[in-house]
Design an enzyme around this catalytic site. Structure first.
Site, short mmCIF file in Angstrom:
data_model
loop_
_atom_site.label_atom_id
_atom_site.label_comp_id
_atom_site.label_asym_id
_atom_site.label_seq_id
_atom_site.Cartn_x
_atom_site.Cartn_y
_atom_site.Cartn_z
N SER A 50 47.20 51.73 22.84
CA SER A 50 45.83 51.62 23.35
C SER A 50 45.00 50.67 22.49
O SER A 50 43.92 50.25 22.92
CB SER A 50 45.17 53.00 23.42
OG SER A 50 45.12 53.59 22.13
N GLU A 187 50.81 64.11 28.32
CA GLU A 187 49.57 63.48 28.78
C GLU A 187 49.34 63.75 30.27
O GLU A 187 50.26 63.63 31.09
CB GLU A 187 49.62 61.96 28.53
CG GLU A 187 48.36 61.26 29.07
CD GLU A 187 48.10 59.87 28.54
OE1 GLU A 187 48.83 59.42 27.65
OE2 GLU A 187 47.15 59.24 29.04
N1 MHF Z 1 40.45 54.18 25.47
C1 MHF Z 1 41.54 54.71 25.96
N2 MHF Z 1 41.63 56.05 26.06
C2 MHF Z 1 42.75 56.65 26.58
O1 MHF Z 1 42.79 57.90 26.62
C3 MHF Z 1 43.81 55.81 27.02
C4 MHF Z 1 43.66 54.41 26.89
N3 MHF Z 1 42.54 53.89 26.38
N4 MHF Z 1 44.62 53.56 27.30
C5 MHF Z 1 45.88 54.08 27.72
C6 MHF Z 1 45.75 55.35 28.39
C7 MHF Z 1 45.08 55.32 29.73
N5 MHF Z 1 44.57 56.66 29.83
C8 MHF Z 1 43.90 57.17 30.94
C9 MHF Z 1 42.90 56.43 31.54
C10 MHF Z 1 42.21 56.96 32.60
C11 MHF Z 1 42.51 58.21 33.09
C12 MHF Z 1 41.72 58.72 34.24
O2 MHF Z 1 40.53 58.47 34.29
N6 MHF Z 1 42.31 59.42 35.19
C13 MHF Z 1 41.54 59.92 36.31
C14 MHF Z 1 42.34 59.86 37.56
C15 MHF Z 1 42.43 58.43 38.01
C16 MHF Z 1 43.14 58.29 39.33
O3 MHF Z 1 43.60 59.29 39.90
O4 MHF Z 1 43.27 57.15 39.77
C17 MHF Z 1 41.09 61.35 36.00
O5 MHF Z 1 40.29 61.87 36.75
O6 MHF Z 1 41.48 61.90 34.95
C18 MHF Z 1 43.52 58.94 32.49
C19 MHF Z 1 44.21 58.42 31.40
C20 MHF Z 1 44.78 57.37 28.61
N7 MHF Z 1 44.97 56.33 27.63
C1 KIV Z 2 48.72 59.42 23.14
C2 KIV Z 2 47.85 58.26 23.00
C3 KIV Z 2 46.46 58.52 22.80
C4 KIV Z 2 48.47 56.92 23.04
O1 KIV Z 2 49.62 56.81 23.36
C5 KIV Z 2 47.72 55.70 22.66
O2 KIV Z 2 46.58 55.77 22.17
O3 KIV Z 2 48.29 54.62 22.86
MG MG Z 3 50.21 54.83 23.74
#
Ligand code: MHF
Ligand code: KIV
Ligand code: MG
Length: 279
Positions: A50, A187
Site C-alpha cells: 500500500s 482481509e
Molecule cells: N490506504 C489504504 N488503506 C487500505 O486499507 C488499503 C490500501 N490503501 N490499499 C490496498 C488495499 C485496498 N483496500 C481496500 C480499499 C477499499 C475497500 C472498500 O472500500 N470496500 C468497500 C466495498 C467496495 C465495493 O464493493 O466495490 C466497503 O464497503 O468496504 C476495501 C479495502 C485495503 N487496502
Molecule cells: C494488510 C495490509 C494493510 C497490507 O497488505 C498493506 O498495507 O499493503
Molecule cells: Mg499489502
C-alpha cells in the site's frame, strides 16, 4: 537512550506464540520518522505494498518494486528496535515460481533487513510458502480480500460472503498454516467467517476489515491517523485528524513568511540569545 540498548525486538516465534495469550497490534510504515514514533507500541510493523498508494500516489498496489519495498524496509529497520519488521512482497515478485519468490524474499531480508515477508494467496501459494519457510524465510500469509487481485475482482470487494466462497477462504487459511506460515492476515471477511477461521487455526489471524474475532489487527497508518481524508475503506477507525494539524501548521508558516514574522532573530545565526533556544 540509544535504540540499541536494552530493547529486544519481537521475534517471529514470539508473534506466533501470541495466539490465545494476547492480541497482536500492527500498523504499516514506510518512513523512519513514523516507524520510530510507533515502534514501542506495536508487535510488528508492515512495509505494505500500500506504500505504492500512500507514498507514491499510485492508483493501486500493483506497480511498486521489490527494490522500493527493500529501501523503505531499510528505513523502517534503522528507526526501530522493538517491533518485528515484515515486508510485503510486491505483485509479480513471487507468483511465478517458488524459486522466484525465494530470490526476492531473500533480498527483502538481506538488503532490506526485514524479519519476515508477507505474500497474498491461499491454497495456490501454499507450495511457495513451504519452500520459503523450509529455507529460513518466515512468511506471513494474506487471504480473503487480496488487493493484488483488484483487476480480477473488479474493485476491493468483501470476500467469502456466501457459503461456497467462505469455504474457499477457510481452505486457504488452513492451507497456509499447513505450509508453515507463522500467522495469516484476514482481509475483508465477515465476523462469522473470521471467527470460524480464528478458532480452527493454531496460528494467529491478523484482521483488517475482518472483525474483532481475529487474534490481532492491522491498519494502514495514514488511514488511522486521518492523513488520507475521507478516502479510506469503511473498516478504518480514525484515531487522529493529522491532516488538519498539518494543514494548519503549513498555513501559519506560510502566513508568517509572507508577513515577515518568521524567522525571528533567535532563529538566525550570529545573534546571541540570553536564554538557550529550544527551536
Ligand atoms: N490506504 C489504504 N488503506 C487500505 O486499507 C488499503 C490500501 N490503501 N490499499 C490496498 C488495499 C485496498 N483496500 C481496500 C480499499 C477499499 C475497500 C472498500 O472500500 N470496500 C468497500 C466495498 C467496495 C465495493 O464493493 O466495490 C466497503 O464497503 O468496504 C476495501 C479495502 C485495503 N487496502
Ligand atoms: C494488510 C495490509 C494493510 C497490507 O497488505 C498493506 O498495507 O499493503
Ligand atoms: Mg499489502
Amino acid at each position: 537512550m540509544s535504540i540499541h540498548q536494552s530493547i529486544k525486538r519481537v521475534t517471529v516465534p514470539q508473534l506466533k506464540g501470541c495466539k490465545g495469550q494476547r492480541k497482536i497490534a500492527a500498523l504499516t510504515a514506510h518512513s523512519s520518522v513514523f516507524a520510530s514514533l510507533m515502534d514501542e507500541y506495536l508487535d510488528f510493523i508492515l512495509i505494505g505494498d500500500s506504500t505504492a498508494m500512500v507514498a507514491y500516489g499510485l492508483p493501486n498496489t500493483l506497480s511498486i518494486t521489490v527494490e522500493q519495498i527493500a529501501a523503505h524496509t531499510a528505513a523502517v529497520v534503522r528507526a526501530t528496535a522493538h517491533a518485528c519488521v515484515v515486508a510485503d512482497m510486491p505483485f509479480g515478485s513471487y507468483q511465478k515460481t517458488p524459486e522466484q519468490a525465494f530470490e526476492n524474499a531473500a533480498y527483502l531480508l538481506s538488503a532490506g533487513g526485514a524479519d519476515a515477508v508477507k505474500l497474498e494467496g491461499g491454497e495456490i501459494m501454499a507450495p511457495t510458502i513451504e519452500f520459503l519457510v523450509k529455507r529460513g524465510i518466515p512468511v506471513l500469509a494474506h487471504v480473503g480480500l487480496m488487493p493484488q487481485h483488484v483487476n480480477t475482482m473488479g474493485g476491493y470487494k468483501a470476500q467469502g460472503m456466501d457459503e461456497a466462497t467462505g469455504k474457499q477462504v477457510l481452505a486457504d487459511a488452513v492451507a497456509v498454516e499447513r505450509a508453515g506460515a507463522f500467522a495469516v492476515v484476514l482481509e475483508g471477511v465477515k465476523e462469522e467467517l473470521a471467527s470460524a477461521i480464528s478458532a480452527k487455526l493454531g496460528i494467529p489471524t491478523i484482521g483488517i476489515g475482518a472483525s474483532v474475532a481475529c487474534d490481532g489487527q492491522i491498519l494502514v497508518t495514514e488511514d488511522m491517523l486521518g492523513l488520507n481524508g475521507e478516502n479510506v475503506p469503511r473498516f478504518v477507525k480514525r484515531y487522529a485528524n493529522l491532516a488538519s494539524e498539518v494543514q494548519h501548521a503549513v498555513q501559519r508558516y506560510a502566513d508568517e513568511v509572507r508577513a515577515g514574522a518568521f524567522p525571528e532573530s533567535k532563529h538566525c545565526f550570529g545573534v546571541k540569545s540570553t536564554t538557550p533556544s529550544k527551536a
